[in-house]
Design an enzyme around this catalytic site. Structure first.
Site, PDB file in Angstrom:
ATOM      1  N   ARG A  62     -18.275  42.482  15.327  1.00 19.66           N
ATOM      2  CA  ARG A  62     -16.969  42.891  15.851  1.00 19.66           C
ATOM      3  C   ARG A  62     -17.120  44.190  16.639  1.00 19.66           C
ATOM      4  NH1 ARG A  62     -16.832  47.165  13.816  1.00 19.66           N
ATOM      5  NH2 ARG A  62     -15.006  47.710  15.035  1.00 19.66           N
ATOM      6  N   ALA A  64     -15.513  45.656  20.576  1.00 16.22           N
ATOM      7  CA  ALA A  64     -15.488  45.027  21.903  1.00 16.22           C
ATOM      8  C   ALA A  64     -16.880  44.904  22.539  1.00 16.22           C
ATOM      9  CB  ALA A  64     -14.513  45.784  22.803  1.00 16.22           C
ATOM     10  N   ARG A  98     -12.520  35.317  20.621  1.00 20.95           N
ATOM     11  CA  ARG A  98     -11.454  36.310  20.365  1.00 20.95           C
ATOM     12  C   ARG A  98     -10.842  36.657  21.725  1.00 20.95           C
ATOM     13  NH1 ARG A  98     -12.696  41.262  16.518  1.00 20.95           N
ATOM     14  NH2 ARG A  98     -10.450  41.161  16.191  1.00 20.95           N
ATOM     15  N   GLN A 194     -11.803  48.579   8.848  1.00 17.41           N
ATOM     16  CA  GLN A 194     -12.995  48.941   9.628  1.00 17.41           C
ATOM     17  C   GLN A 194     -13.281  50.446   9.513  1.00 17.41           C
ATOM     18  OE1 GLN A 194     -10.579  46.918  10.618  1.00 17.41           O
ATOM     19  NE2 GLN A 194     -11.262  45.399  12.092  1.00 17.41           N
ATOM     20  N   ASP A 235     -10.302  47.972  23.556  1.00 16.34           N
ATOM     21  CA  ASP A 235     -10.687  46.561  23.725  1.00 16.34           C
ATOM     22  C   ASP A 235     -10.412  46.057  25.126  1.00 16.34           C
ATOM     23  OD1 ASP A 235     -10.241  46.890  20.669  1.00 16.34           O
ATOM     24  OD2 ASP A 235     -11.442  45.086  20.958  1.00 16.34           O
ATOM     25  N   ASN A 245      -6.082  48.480  21.818  1.00 21.20           N
ATOM     26  CA  ASN A 245      -7.072  48.860  20.802  1.00 21.20           C
ATOM     27  C   ASN A 245      -6.515  48.468  19.442  1.00 21.20           C
ATOM     28  OD1 ASN A 245      -9.631  50.073  20.097  1.00 21.20           O
ATOM     29  ND2 ASN A 245      -8.479  51.752  19.205  1.00 21.20           N
ATOM     30  N   LYS A 246      -7.311  48.680  18.419  1.00 27.57           N
ATOM     31  CA  LYS A 246      -6.960  48.260  17.063  1.00 27.57           C
ATOM     32  C   LYS A 246      -5.543  48.666  16.678  1.00 27.57           C
ATOM     33  CE  LYS A 246      -8.800  46.288  14.817  1.00 27.57           C
ATOM     34  NZ  LYS A 246      -8.505  44.823  14.809  1.00 27.57           N
TER      35      LYS A 246
HETATM   36  O1  MRU Z   1     -10.965  43.782  15.349  1.00 31.79           O
HETATM   37  P1  MRU Z   1     -12.112  44.677  15.716  1.00 31.79           P
HETATM   38  O2  MRU Z   1     -12.713  45.349  14.539  1.00 31.79           O
HETATM   39  O3  MRU Z   1     -13.122  43.986  16.576  1.00 31.79           O
HETATM   40  O4  MRU Z   1     -11.436  45.816  16.613  1.00 31.79           O
HETATM   41  C1  MRU Z   1     -12.261  46.804  17.161  1.00 31.79           C
HETATM   42  C2  MRU Z   1     -11.540  47.889  17.861  1.00 31.79           C
HETATM   43  O5  MRU Z   1     -10.336  47.869  18.013  1.00 31.79           O
HETATM   44  C3  MRU Z   1     -12.383  48.969  18.460  1.00 31.79           C
HETATM   45  O6  MRU Z   1     -11.682  50.178  18.485  1.00 31.79           O
HETATM   46  C4  MRU Z   1     -12.758  48.576  19.887  1.00 31.79           C
HETATM   47  O7  MRU Z   1     -13.274  47.276  19.944  1.00 31.79           O
HETATM   48  C5  MRU Z   1     -13.736  49.509  20.485  1.00 31.79           C
HETATM   49  S1  MRU Z   1     -15.334  49.335  19.763  1.00 31.79           S
HETATM   50  C6  MRU Z   1     -16.335  50.455  20.540  1.00 31.79           C
END
Ligand code: MRU
Length: 346
Positions: A62, A64, A98, A194, A235, A245-246
């Site tokens: 996981r 991006a 995704r 995470q 993302d 983003n998350k």
């Molecule tokens: O659902 P995830 O854990 O893949 O979400 C990840 C995020 O939101 C990160 O902040 C983003 O991908 C940047 S990773 C360098």
């Protein structure tokens, strides 16, 4: 999170460390199972397209940029096993595993466009470039950090999330290693944790002082713990600076603006979607109710990402340096810069 744990244990570890979470293995892709961390360090091997899609969809791999790298190797694996319309179908399945992080579609399209069909070389190049981009991005970020102070971050953006040195977390570690006395407040990042599971683990490995908070403690932490800046990853970023983003990032950006705290987004150019005028068109993944629900039958809305308006972003940190407002000028300008990583190789 026992329900997230499944998969076949790899027979050989091939030296994977948390700095190298993904590696091509001749007839498959080894990866650190991010669902198991930090309780267990498990290495799994994706042996076919189903494994690749499953690992991405269930967050075995996981973040991006990391799903971009893994998806690129996935295309190389698919091409070893399939041809014709079956291969096209495999590319599409990986691309759609995704929806929100544009890096995945970007990487699959880049591999697929390779004229000589040497998909493995293209995947390795994407991986190598990620490592270099993260290094440059980290270097550009150092000047933004105070010589002493507390910073707040959300989700996980370290090596596990990029298959390189990390974006926001890589920047924090670079600043710390440059001699800045930084301490990190890491949001747990509900519902899949995470932050609590992976960011705390990576900060521990890097030796950076870290304190875990629940997501809803971010505002009081900004006020009571003298947070100097907030830094997160992304993302997908639209041309006007809107950032997916998350889930929870948007709330932190609003709280940071209220407290007059700079809000930085660290991301490589491959996370910018130059085709989108604004964040309104970014597809937001909605995940299963079971990730959140306590009582059977309760209605649940479980978006995995949110979109922070570009207006709330102080600056973007990229491998091309710091990108500042007005974004409707500086982001299109970023699109026109030559790929200096490719130029370096020739
Ligand atoms: O659902 P995830 O854990 O893949 O979400 C990840 C995020 O939101 C990160 O902040 C983003 O991908 C940047 S990773 C360098």
């Amino acid at each position: 999170l026992p329900h997230l744990l499944h998969g076949e244990r790899a027979t050989a570890r091939k030296g994977l460390t948390s700095d190298v979470p993904v590696a091509w293995d001749g007839d498959g892709i080894e990866f650190i199972d991010q669902r198991a961390l930090p309780r267990e360090f498990v290495v799994l091997k994706a042996r076919n397209v189903d494994d690749v899609v499953d690992a991405i969809a269930t967050l075995g791999v996981r973040g991006a940029p990391a799903i971009g790298v893994f998806g690129a190797y996935g295309c190389a694996l698919a091409a070893q096993q399939l041809g014709g319309t079956e291969l096209e179908r495999a590319f599409a399945r990986i691309r759609e595993a995704r929806p929100t992080a544009v890096n995945l579609a970007w990487a699959v399209d880049r591999v697929r466009a390779r004229a000589d069909g040497d998909y493995l070389t293209e995947a390795r190049t994407i991986h190598d470039e990620q490592v270099e981009m993260d290094r440059l991005l980290g270097e550009s970020a150092i000047e933004l950090f105070p010589s002493t102070g507390n910073v707040l971050t959300h989700c996980n953006t370290g090596p596990l999330a990029t298959a390189g040195g990390g974006t926001a977390l890589g920047a924090i570690v670079a600043a710390y290693r440059s001699g800045k006395s930084i301490a990190v407040f890491a949001c747990e990042t509900r519902p899949l944790l995470q932050g609590a599971r992976l960011t705390m683990y990576e900060l521990g490995q890097a030796g950076v002082p870290a304190t875990l908070i629940v997501d809803s403690a971010a505002a009081i932490t900004m006020r009571r713990k003298d947070i100097q800046l907030v830094i997160v990853g992304a993302d997908r970023i639209a041309r006007n600076g809107d950032v997916a983003n998350k889930i929870g990032t948007y709330t932190h950006a609003i709280a940071a603006a209220y407290h007059g705290i700079p809000f930085y987004v660290a991301a490589p150019r491959s996370t910018f979607d130059f085709s989108l005028e604004s964040g309104d068109a970014i597809p937001i993944e909605e995940r299963r109710p079971e990730e959140v629900r306590i009582a059977e039958g309760d209605a649940v809305y479980n978006p995995a990402f949110d979109v922070t308006p570009g207006r709330l972003v102080t600056a973007f940190i990229t491998e091309y340096g710091i990108i500042r407002p007005p974004y409707f000028e500086s982001i299109p300008d970023l699109e026109t810069r030559p790929n200096f990583l490719a130029a370096k190789r020739h």
